[in-house]
Structure formats: C-alpha cells, structure tokens
Write an enzyme that holds these catalytic residues in place. Structure first.
Site, PDB file in Angstrom:
ATOM      1  N   ARG A 148       0.822  -1.222   0.000  1.00 17.97           N
ATOM      2  CA  ARG A 148       0.000   0.000   0.000  1.00 17.97           C
ATOM      3  C   ARG A 148       0.853   1.268   0.000  1.00 17.97           C
ATOM      4  O   ARG A 148       0.446   2.298   0.547  1.00 17.97           O
ATOM      5  CB  ARG A 148      -0.979   0.038   1.185  1.00 17.97           C
ATOM      6  CG  ARG A 148      -2.049  -1.025   1.124  1.00 17.97           C
ATOM      7  CD  ARG A 148      -3.325  -0.587   1.842  1.00 17.97           C
ATOM      8  NE  ARG A 148      -4.227  -1.721   1.992  1.00 17.97           N
ATOM      9  CZ  ARG A 148      -4.570  -2.263   3.157  1.00 17.97           C
ATOM     10  NH1 ARG A 148      -4.130  -1.754   4.283  1.00 17.97           N
ATOM     11  NH2 ARG A 148      -5.388  -3.302   3.204  1.00 17.97           N
ATOM     12  N   ARG A 199      -2.906   6.806   0.630  1.00 22.36           N
ATOM     13  CA  ARG A 199      -3.231   8.019   1.388  1.00 22.36           C
ATOM     14  C   ARG A 199      -2.131   8.532   2.299  1.00 22.36           C
ATOM     15  O   ARG A 199      -2.248   9.622   2.848  1.00 22.36           O
ATOM     16  CB  ARG A 199      -4.515   7.786   2.203  1.00 22.36           C
ATOM     17  CG  ARG A 199      -5.762   7.834   1.326  1.00 22.36           C
ATOM     18  CD  ARG A 199      -7.011   7.534   2.122  1.00 22.36           C
ATOM     19  NE  ARG A 199      -7.096   6.125   2.472  1.00 22.36           N
ATOM     20  CZ  ARG A 199      -8.073   5.599   3.218  1.00 22.36           C
ATOM     21  NH1 ARG A 199      -9.006   6.374   3.708  1.00 22.36           N
ATOM     22  NH2 ARG A 199      -8.087   4.306   3.480  1.00 22.36           N
ATOM     23  N   ARG A 211      -6.509  11.975  -6.029  1.00 27.20           N
ATOM     24  CA  ARG A 211      -7.796  11.360  -5.647  1.00 27.20           C
ATOM     25  C   ARG A 211      -8.905  12.417  -5.558  1.00 27.20           C
ATOM     26  O   ARG A 211     -10.055  12.159  -5.902  1.00 27.20           O
ATOM     27  CB  ARG A 211      -7.588  10.647  -4.306  1.00 27.20           C
ATOM     28  CG  ARG A 211      -8.828  10.101  -3.612  1.00 27.20           C
ATOM     29  CD  ARG A 211      -9.251   8.746  -4.132  1.00 27.20           C
ATOM     30  NE  ARG A 211     -10.411   8.260  -3.436  1.00 27.20           N
ATOM     31  CZ  ARG A 211     -10.402   7.294  -2.524  1.00 27.20           C
ATOM     32  NH1 ARG A 211      -9.280   6.704  -2.198  1.00 27.20           N
ATOM     33  NH2 ARG A 211     -11.521   6.904  -1.963  1.00 27.20           N
ATOM     34  N   ASP A 254      -6.783  -2.888  -7.694  1.00 29.62           N
ATOM     35  CA  ASP A 254      -7.532  -3.485  -6.597  1.00 29.62           C
ATOM     36  C   ASP A 254      -7.709  -4.970  -6.879  1.00 29.62           C
ATOM     37  O   ASP A 254      -7.853  -5.348  -8.048  1.00 29.62           O
ATOM     38  CB  ASP A 254      -8.904  -2.809  -6.474  1.00 29.62           C
ATOM     39  CG  ASP A 254      -9.574  -3.182  -5.156  1.00 29.62           C
ATOM     40  OD1 ASP A 254     -10.407  -4.094  -5.162  1.00 29.62           O
ATOM     41  OD2 ASP A 254      -9.249  -2.579  -4.129  1.00 29.62           O
ATOM     42  N   TYR A 277     -14.963 -12.495  -0.728  1.00 27.49           N
ATOM     43  CA  TYR A 277     -15.709 -11.270  -1.055  1.00 27.49           C
ATOM     44  C   TYR A 277     -16.943 -11.579  -1.901  1.00 27.49           C
ATOM     45  O   TYR A 277     -17.993 -10.958  -1.737  1.00 27.49           O
ATOM     46  CB  TYR A 277     -14.806 -10.281  -1.790  1.00 27.49           C
ATOM     47  CG  TYR A 277     -13.896  -9.503  -0.883  1.00 27.49           C
ATOM     48  CD1 TYR A 277     -14.397  -8.520  -0.033  1.00 27.49           C
ATOM     49  CD2 TYR A 277     -12.522  -9.732  -0.873  1.00 27.49           C
ATOM     50  CE1 TYR A 277     -13.564  -7.792   0.799  1.00 27.49           C
ATOM     51  CE2 TYR A 277     -11.673  -9.006  -0.040  1.00 27.49           C
ATOM     52  CZ  TYR A 277     -12.204  -8.049   0.804  1.00 27.49           C
ATOM     53  OH  TYR A 277     -11.377  -7.335   1.633  1.00 27.49           O
TER      54      TYR A 277
END
Length: 341
Positions: free
Chosen positions: A26, A30, A39, A76, A152
């Site tokens: 990651r 952010r 973003r 993703d 998922y």
C-alpha cells in the site's frame, strides 16, 4: 529493458545482493499528500483504478517520493470478480460492497472466466508505468488469491468472521470448488496479461487466509494458489498469505520464489519451516511506523539482522495504514537502504 535497480528481482531469485531491497505494501496511497491530491480530482477510488494515466501516476509516486526499490501497480484485487460479472462499489470509509453475491449454482454458472483483455485498463497502466520508469526499478503486478476473492464474492463485503463464506465451504463444498476453479483460471489469465504488459514480478495477496482452519486452507486455499504458481513461469512469484502461520511448511513446497510473512510469523521459525530455497519478504508490524524515528531505526535493524543479508525483501507484514506519517515510512525505507551487514 535493462533494469538499473534490479535488487528486488535478484533477491527474489536468490541471487546475491549488495543490500536488502525494500518496498511497502500500500505504498501508493493516502500516506502521500500527492496521492490525495490526485484522488480529490476524481469521483473516487474506482475511477482512479480504471483510468490508466491516473493509476500510473500514483504508482510512480512512491518511487519518486519514498525511494522504494520497486513500484507496484495501483489497482484493486476486486477487479477480478468484476471482470467475471460481479461488479463492486468502493464506499468511502466502508470498503468494497457487492450488490449481488454468489449464493448457489445458478450464480456460479452466470459467471464468466475473465480474459486478459477484460482488464485492459490495468495492462495499459502497466505499459505507461514501464515507459515512465525507464528501467529505474522493477514493477510488481498483483492479484488476489482465489480464496480471498471467493470470500468477497460470497460475503458481499469485508467481514470480521467471513461466516457466510465459510458456511459456503462447509455446506456447498463442490460448488465452492467450482467457483474457486473459475476464479483461478481468471486470475491466471489476468496475471499473464500483466506480465505481457511489462510486470517484472507478481504477488498473490491472500488477505483472508488466516480465517480458515489448516485443513480448509489446504483444500480451498493453497490448492488453488499452487495452480497459479505452476501456471506463472515467466516471472518470479510472491505469495503473501496473511495469518496462515499454520501453512508455512506447506507454502515452502509451492512453485514460487518468495513467501511473504506477516508480523505474527517468527522469522527464524519461518525460515526453518519454509526452507532455504525461498526468499522471505516482510515482516515489520505496520504499527511500528507510529513510533519515533529512533525506535523505527532500532527495530528495523533488528529485523534485518534476523533475516540476514541474502534471500530477504524488506517490507511490512501488511499494508501501511493511511494515517501513518510518510516521513516515518521514509525512515523505515532509508534505514533498510542504509544498513550494511
């Protein structure tokens, strides 16, 4: 194309390295104000993933800003269920949501096996990144491991227990295998597309491996991870199964080059269980990066010494958390890069 900094690839293959390579799961995200700026200009996470130019831009940011030894394509793991016919939404602060979930045979029959072309936007982003990197560092492609994707698709969102997914395994084992086979073939097609576009190495993320019993993980998890490892022969493969401490010996037998460790997996014990013919990746607790610089340096050096100078790729034992200061991440990276055995 010649890669100037090929430390990651050499370490993955077990070749000698002058120092330990480092990247962070990651790392494109952010923690970087530059990512937040990109973003803020779009509707959300999915638009970034599906816009090759934007995905490429944020993939390159950690290379330029943090000085990592590899880029990992910004995407993703849930692009695979979407390509198979099960679309998802990414809700701010809630995570992924599937409107339709897999409940039975008819739902599985309706799914298609994804082809590489279905995910052309990821491959286009890889091509842009490769061109922009111009051989500076290697590029990591990735996909979710089949059980994590299955979790998922049957649950419809993230979960603390994934009890719907596990119920499916217990009550409909044959259908579970049917779904896992479709996911596996889709994933192989997808990864081969990433490699053709320019990925130098690929990682399988099995984020929810740790929720299964050893027996279940062997049957419904590693079985399919192994199939993918056997199919990907073009580039090195990293397998990261979070929480699967019980499967380390079995993982040592996989036809892959690197095993990722989370922070709960003791380094020396993991080396003994996995064997000496695999490179290990990890395994610093991401929460260490909330500490002061001296503590980060001290703990990072301690970790490096236990892993030793060869067959190690430094990383966190999970993705970096979004509220961690980028300078603390940089401290971890710089400590690894500056350490000499």
């Amino acid at each position: 194309m010649h890669i100037q900094n090929d430390l990651l690839l050499r370490a993955a293959k077990g070749e000698p390295v002058e120092r330990t390579p480092v990247w962070v799961m990651r790392q494109a995200g952010r923690i970087l104000p530059e990512y937040v700026a990109v973003r803020s200009k779009v509707s959300g996470f999915k638009e970034m993933v599906e816009t090759p130019e934007l995905a490429a831009e944020v993939t390159l940011q950690p290379v330029d800003i943090l000085g990592v030894d590899a880029a990992i394509i910004f995407s993703d793991i849930l692009v695979i269920p979407e390509a198979m016919g099960l679309p998802y939404e990414m809700l701010e602060s809630k995570g992924p949501i599937f409107e339709t979930i897999i409940r039975g045979k008819a739902d599985i029959d309706n799914l298609r096996i994804a082809q590489a072309d279905d995910l052309h936007y990821v491959h286009e982003a890889i091509r842009i990144v490769k061109k922009e990197l111009n051989g500076r560092v290697s590029l990591i492609g990735f996909a979710g491991a089949p059980f994590t994707i299955f979790a998922y698709m049957t649950e419809g969102s993230g979960s603390k227990t994934f009890s719907k997914a596990k119920k499916f395994l217990y009550t409909q084992p044959e259908l579970s295998h049917q779904l896992l086979k479709k996911i596996t073939q889709s994933t192989i097609n997808y990864l081969k597309g990433q490699i053709a576009a320019g990925a130098d190495i690929v990682q399988l993320f099995d984020s929810w491996a740790g929720i299964l019993s050893p027996e279940q993980y062997s049957a419904f998890g590693l079985n399919y991870v192994s199939e993918i490892c056997n199919a990907i022969t073009e580039v090195p493969v990293i397998v990261f199964a979070k929480g699967a401490f019980f499967a380390r010996k079995e993982m040592g037998k996989l036809n892959c080059d690197v095993i990722g460790l989370d922070w709960n997996m003791d380094i020396a014990e993991s080396r003994e269980l996995i064997g000496t013919n695999k490179t290990l990746q990890g395994n610093m607790d991401p929460c260490l990066l909330y500490a002061d610089f001296n503590t980060i340096k001290k703990e990072t050096i301690k970790m490096l010494k236990v892993f030793g100078p060869q067959r190690h790729i430094a990383n966190l034992g999970h993705g970096v958390y979004p509220d961690i200061d980028k300078d603390h991440v940089r401290c971890f990276i710089d400590t690894v890069k500056g350490f000499q055995f």
